[in-house]
Design a protein around this motif. Structure first.
Motif, PDB file in Angstrom:
ATOM      1  N   LEU A  93     -75.966 -98.826  92.409  1.00 27.72           N
ATOM      2  CA  LEU A  93     -75.276 -98.989  93.586  1.00 27.72           C
ATOM      3  C   LEU A  93     -73.947-100.234  92.970  1.00 27.72           C
ATOM      4  CD1 LEU A  93     -74.444 -99.731  96.388  1.00 27.72           C
ATOM      5  CD2 LEU A  93     -76.022-101.718  96.472  1.00 27.72           C
ATOM      6  N   ALA A  94     -74.466-101.084  91.997  1.00 31.99           N
ATOM      7  CA  ALA A  94     -73.310-102.087  91.414  1.00 31.99           C
ATOM      8  C   ALA A  94     -72.637-101.323  90.552  1.00 31.99           C
ATOM      9  CB  ALA A  94     -74.170-103.145  90.609  1.00 31.99           C
ATOM     10  N   ALA A  95     -73.021-100.291  89.820  1.00 31.63           N
ATOM     11  CA  ALA A  95     -72.190 -99.693  88.919  1.00 31.63           C
ATOM     12  C   ALA A  95     -71.081 -98.631  89.411  1.00 31.63           C
ATOM     13  CB  ALA A  95     -72.857 -98.848  87.810  1.00 31.63           C
ATOM     14  N   ALA A  96     -71.517 -98.297  90.680  1.00 35.11           N
ATOM     15  CA  ALA A  96     -70.680 -97.335  91.681  1.00 35.11           C
ATOM     16  C   ALA A  96     -69.492 -98.103  92.403  1.00 35.11           C
ATOM     17  CB  ALA A  96     -71.279 -96.705  92.501  1.00 35.11           C
ATOM     18  N   ALA A  97     -69.617 -99.391  92.526  1.00 37.39           N
ATOM     19  CA  ALA A  97     -68.934-100.211  93.169  1.00 37.39           C
ATOM     20  C   ALA A  97     -67.972-101.049  92.488  1.00 37.39           C
ATOM     21  CB  ALA A  97     -69.625-101.036  94.202  1.00 37.39           C
ATOM     22  N   LEU A  98     -68.196-101.269  91.028  1.00 32.88           N
ATOM     23  CA  LEU A  98     -67.374-102.245  90.536  1.00 32.88           C
ATOM     24  C   LEU A  98     -66.119-101.931  90.063  1.00 32.88           C
ATOM     25  CD1 LEU A  98     -70.500-103.725  88.455  1.00 32.88           C
ATOM     26  CD2 LEU A  98     -69.201-104.966  90.204  1.00 32.88           C
ATOM     27  N   GLY A  99     -65.480-100.866  89.921  1.00 32.28           N
ATOM     28  CA  GLY A  99     -64.358-100.694  89.294  1.00 32.28           C
ATOM     29  C   GLY A  99     -64.258-100.958  87.812  1.00 32.28           C
ATOM     30  N   GLY A 100     -63.356-101.973  87.437  1.00 34.53           N
ATOM     31  CA  GLY A 100     -63.110-102.473  86.110  1.00 34.53           C
ATOM     32  C   GLY A 100     -64.234-103.536  85.620  1.00 34.53           C
ATOM     33  N   ILE A 101     -65.157-104.081  86.587  1.00 33.53           N
ATOM     34  CA  ILE A 101     -66.238-105.055  86.242  1.00 33.53           C
ATOM     35  C   ILE A 101     -67.530-104.158  85.548  1.00 33.53           C
ATOM     36  CG2 ILE A 101     -67.592-106.641  87.039  1.00 33.53           C
ATOM     37  CD1 ILE A 101     -65.599-107.141  89.401  1.00 33.53           C
ATOM     38  N   GLU A 102     -67.914-104.712  84.452  1.00 34.35           N
ATOM     39  CA  GLU A 102     -68.863-104.206  83.785  1.00 34.35           C
ATOM     40  C   GLU A 102     -70.381-104.732  84.414  1.00 34.35           C
ATOM     41  OE1 GLU A 102     -68.441-105.017  79.601  1.00 34.35           O
ATOM     42  OE2 GLU A 102     -67.136-103.310  79.425  1.00 34.35           O
ATOM     43  N   ALA A 103     -71.221-103.818  84.230  1.00 32.03           N
ATOM     44  CA  ALA A 103     -72.580-104.033  84.746  1.00 32.03           C
ATOM     45  C   ALA A 103     -73.683-104.320  83.836  1.00 32.03           C
ATOM     46  CB  ALA A 103     -73.095-102.726  85.654  1.00 32.03           C
ATOM     47  N   VAL A 104     -74.207-105.474  84.111  1.00 32.52           N
ATOM     48  CA  VAL A 104     -75.589-105.676  83.249  1.00 32.52           C
ATOM     49  C   VAL A 104     -76.818-105.889  84.018  1.00 32.52           C
ATOM     50  CG1 VAL A 104     -76.206-107.752  81.777  1.00 32.52           C
ATOM     51  CG2 VAL A 104     -73.698-107.514  82.171  1.00 32.52           C
ATOM     52  N   THR A 105     -77.829-105.513  83.298  1.00 29.99           N
ATOM     53  CA  THR A 105     -79.182-105.289  83.713  1.00 29.99           C
ATOM     54  C   THR A 105     -80.024-106.089  83.011  1.00 29.99           C
ATOM     55  OG1 THR A 105     -80.735-104.282  85.156  1.00 29.99           O
ATOM     56  CG2 THR A 105     -79.970-103.123  83.207  1.00 29.99           C
ATOM     57  N   VAL A 106     -81.391-106.141  83.523  1.00 27.31           N
ATOM     58  CA  VAL A 106     -82.604-106.800  82.628  1.00 27.31           C
ATOM     59  C   VAL A 106     -83.651-105.750  82.520  1.00 27.31           C
ATOM     60  CG1 VAL A 106     -81.950-109.028  83.479  1.00 27.31           C
ATOM     61  CG2 VAL A 106     -83.417-107.768  84.949  1.00 27.31           C
ATOM     62  N   VAL A 107     -84.265-106.172  81.052  1.00 24.61           N
ATOM     63  CA  VAL A 107     -85.422-105.051  80.815  1.00 24.61           C
ATOM     64  C   VAL A 107     -86.823-105.904  80.298  1.00 24.61           C
ATOM     65  CG1 VAL A 107     -86.228-103.969  78.682  1.00 24.61           C
ATOM     66  CG2 VAL A 107     -83.945-103.307  79.996  1.00 24.61           C
ATOM     67  N   GLY A 108     -87.731-105.712  81.037  1.00 24.56           N
ATOM     68  CA  GLY A 108     -89.154-106.526  80.496  1.00 24.56           C
ATOM     69  C   GLY A 108     -89.215-107.893  81.328  1.00 24.56           C
ATOM     70  N   PHE A 109     -88.309-107.737  82.501  1.00 21.58           N
ATOM     71  CA  PHE A 109     -88.018-109.023  83.335  1.00 21.58           C
ATOM     72  C   PHE A 109     -89.178-109.275  84.241  1.00 21.58           C
ATOM     73  CE2 PHE A 109     -85.525-111.572  86.233  1.00 21.58           C
ATOM     74  CZ  PHE A 109     -84.766-112.362  85.265  1.00 21.58           C
ATOM     75  N   PRO A 110     -89.520-110.407  84.602  1.00 30.46           N
ATOM     76  CA  PRO A 110     -89.186-111.689  83.958  1.00 30.46           C
ATOM     77  C   PRO A 110     -89.993-112.187  82.960  1.00 30.46           C
ATOM     78  CG  PRO A 110     -90.262-112.530  85.871  1.00 30.46           C
ATOM     79  CD  PRO A 110     -90.348-110.890  86.007  1.00 30.46           C
ATOM     80  N   SER A 111     -90.996-111.663  82.805  1.00 29.18           N
ATOM     81  CA  SER A 111     -92.283-112.087  81.700  1.00 29.18           C
ATOM     82  C   SER A 111     -91.762-111.748  80.270  1.00 29.18           C
ATOM     83  CB  SER A 111     -93.751-111.508  82.292  1.00 29.18           C
ATOM     84  OG  SER A 111     -93.957-110.246  81.996  1.00 29.18           O
ATOM     85  N   GLY A 112     -91.557-110.597  79.794  1.00 23.85           N
ATOM     86  CA  GLY A 112     -91.389-110.330  78.757  1.00 23.85           C
ATOM     87  C   GLY A 112     -92.745-109.405  78.251  1.00 23.85           C
ATOM     88  N   ALA A 113     -93.646-109.593  78.978  1.00 26.80           N
ATOM     89  CA  ALA A 113     -95.139-109.155  78.611  1.00 26.80           C
ATOM     90  C   ALA A 113     -95.259-107.568  78.712  1.00 26.80           C
ATOM     91  CB  ALA A 113     -96.301-109.973  79.173  1.00 26.80           C
ATOM     92  N   HIS A 114     -94.194-106.816  78.358  1.00 26.11           N
ATOM     93  CA  HIS A 114     -94.496-105.348  78.683  1.00 26.11           C
ATOM     94  C   HIS A 114     -94.468-104.796  77.245  1.00 26.11           C
ATOM     95  CE1 HIS A 114     -92.114-106.977  82.013  1.00 26.11           C
ATOM     96  NE2 HIS A 114     -92.304-105.922  82.675  1.00 26.11           N
ATOM     97  N   ARG A 115     -95.143-103.471  77.207  1.00 28.06           N
ATOM     98  CA  ARG A 115     -95.133-102.663  76.046  1.00 28.06           C
ATOM     99  C   ARG A 115     -93.754-102.447  75.456  1.00 28.06           C
ATOM    100  NH1 ARG A 115    -100.196-101.041  74.461  1.00 28.06           N
ATOM    101  NH2 ARG A 115    -101.968-100.947  75.938  1.00 28.06           N
ATOM    102  N   PRO A 116     -93.698-102.353  74.358  1.00 28.41           N
ATOM    103  CA  PRO A 116     -92.355-101.802  73.614  1.00 28.41           C
ATOM    104  C   PRO A 116     -91.837-100.718  74.157  1.00 28.41           C
ATOM    105  CG  PRO A 116     -93.806-102.753  72.021  1.00 28.41           C
ATOM    106  CD  PRO A 116     -94.407-102.710  73.302  1.00 28.41           C
ATOM    107  N   GLU A 117     -92.540 -99.615  74.521  1.00 26.77           N
ATOM    108  CA  GLU A 117     -92.122 -98.334  74.934  1.00 26.77           C
ATOM    109  C   GLU A 117     -91.838 -98.426  76.358  1.00 26.77           C
ATOM    110  OE1 GLU A 117     -96.929 -97.982  74.797  1.00 26.77           O
ATOM    111  OE2 GLU A 117     -95.100 -98.807  73.527  1.00 26.77           O
ATOM    112  N   VAL A 118     -92.139 -99.215  77.293  1.00 23.44           N
ATOM    113  CA  VAL A 118     -91.875 -99.551  78.437  1.00 23.44           C
ATOM    114  C   VAL A 118     -90.634-100.255  78.652  1.00 23.44           C
ATOM    115  CG1 VAL A 118     -92.372-100.628  80.275  1.00 23.44           C
ATOM    116  CG2 VAL A 118     -94.389 -99.478  79.484  1.00 23.44           C
ATOM    117  N   LYS A 119     -90.331-101.363  77.838  1.00 23.44           N
ATOM    118  CA  LYS A 119     -89.184-101.776  77.545  1.00 23.44           C
ATOM    119  C   LYS A 119     -87.830-100.838  77.163  1.00 23.44           C
ATOM    120  CE  LYS A 119     -90.784-106.378  76.924  1.00 23.44           C
ATOM    121  NZ  LYS A 119     -90.546-107.525  75.746  1.00 23.44           N
TER     122      LYS A 119
END
Length: 233
Positions: free
Chosen positions: A50-76
């Motif tokens: 939704l964000a990427a489609a609506a932003l125009g010239g603004i760049e989109a950032v997202t998170v991975v392994g959030f918020p604990s970080g205790a995910h398997r590497p392949e999941v991240k």
């Protein structure tokens, strides 16, 4: 060097990572981002299309392994690949803090590299959760992030009870990466004074949710607060 308002807007990742955010709230947030003139927004992965489609010239950032970080590497890595497919320009991946605290730096580096390889051509930031790490662990995590090909190290998720960004952590991280990586300060940054303090310590990017309030107080003296509690992105 004095930080200008325009430099701050260029360095700000305007952020909404509240887990209960609705589509209507995201739409208001994105309209605010356009009005403020920020360069980027940071949103949860499920809201990224939704964000990427609506932003125009603004760049989109997202998170991975959030918020604990205790995910398997392949999941991240899979999260990072999906984020790229959904339009992310930048990925903020949470470090496995348990590995860092145990000094298993080879495993830390391998995990970050797996994420790096899953998002080629995208900016990768590694979230350390610096308030929960010792000085030596912060430095070790910075070295592992650099060795694995990350572009930035980042202080905090903004959701950990240990706290958010601090001048001490930013200064330590900036020294560890020596200008070869950027340093993103995030977590509890609410005032223009705090932004300036963290900038002077070596921050080159800011994760902020109260961007409008920071700008409103830009030309007015305020007490600043470079260390904050949880849940205050």
């Amino acid at each position: 060097m004095t930080l200008s308002q325009q430099q701050f807007l260029s360095a700000a990742d305007h952020t909404l990572l509240a887990p209960g955010a609705t589509r209507a709230e995201i739409e208001v947030f994105l309209a605010e981002a356009r009005d403020l003139g920020v360069a980027r927004v940071c949103v949860s992965p499920s809201l990224l299309p939704l964000a990427a489609a609506a932003l125009g010239g603004i760049e989109a950032v997202t998170v991975v392994g959030f918020p604990s970080g205790a995910h398997r590497p392949e999941v991240k890595a899979a999260e990072a690949a999906r984020a790229v497919a959904d339009g992310a320009h930048e990925i903020d991946a949470v470090l496995n803090r348990g590995l860092a605290r145990a000094g298993e730096w080879g495993a830390v580096e391998a995990e970050i590299r797996a994420v790096r390889e899953a998002c080629p051509g995208r900016v990768l930031k590694v979230i350390l959760e610096s308030a929960a790490l010792s000085n030596a662990e912060i430095v070790g995590a910075c070295r592992a992030a650099e060795a694995a090909g990350a572009d930035f190290v980042k202080t905090s998720t903004g959701f950990d009870p240990a706290g958010g960004a601090s001048v001490h952590a930013v200064r330590l991280m900036a020294k560890a990466v020596g200008g070869r990586l950027g340093v993103k300060a995030s977590g509890g940054i609410r005032t223009a004074a705090a932004v300036r303090e963290l900038w002077a310590a070596g921050a080159t990017r800011f994760g902020v949710s109260g961007t409008a309030a920071i700008l409103a107080g830009w030309d007015h003296p305020d007490p600043g607060a470079s260390t904050a509690g949880p849940g205050a992105y």
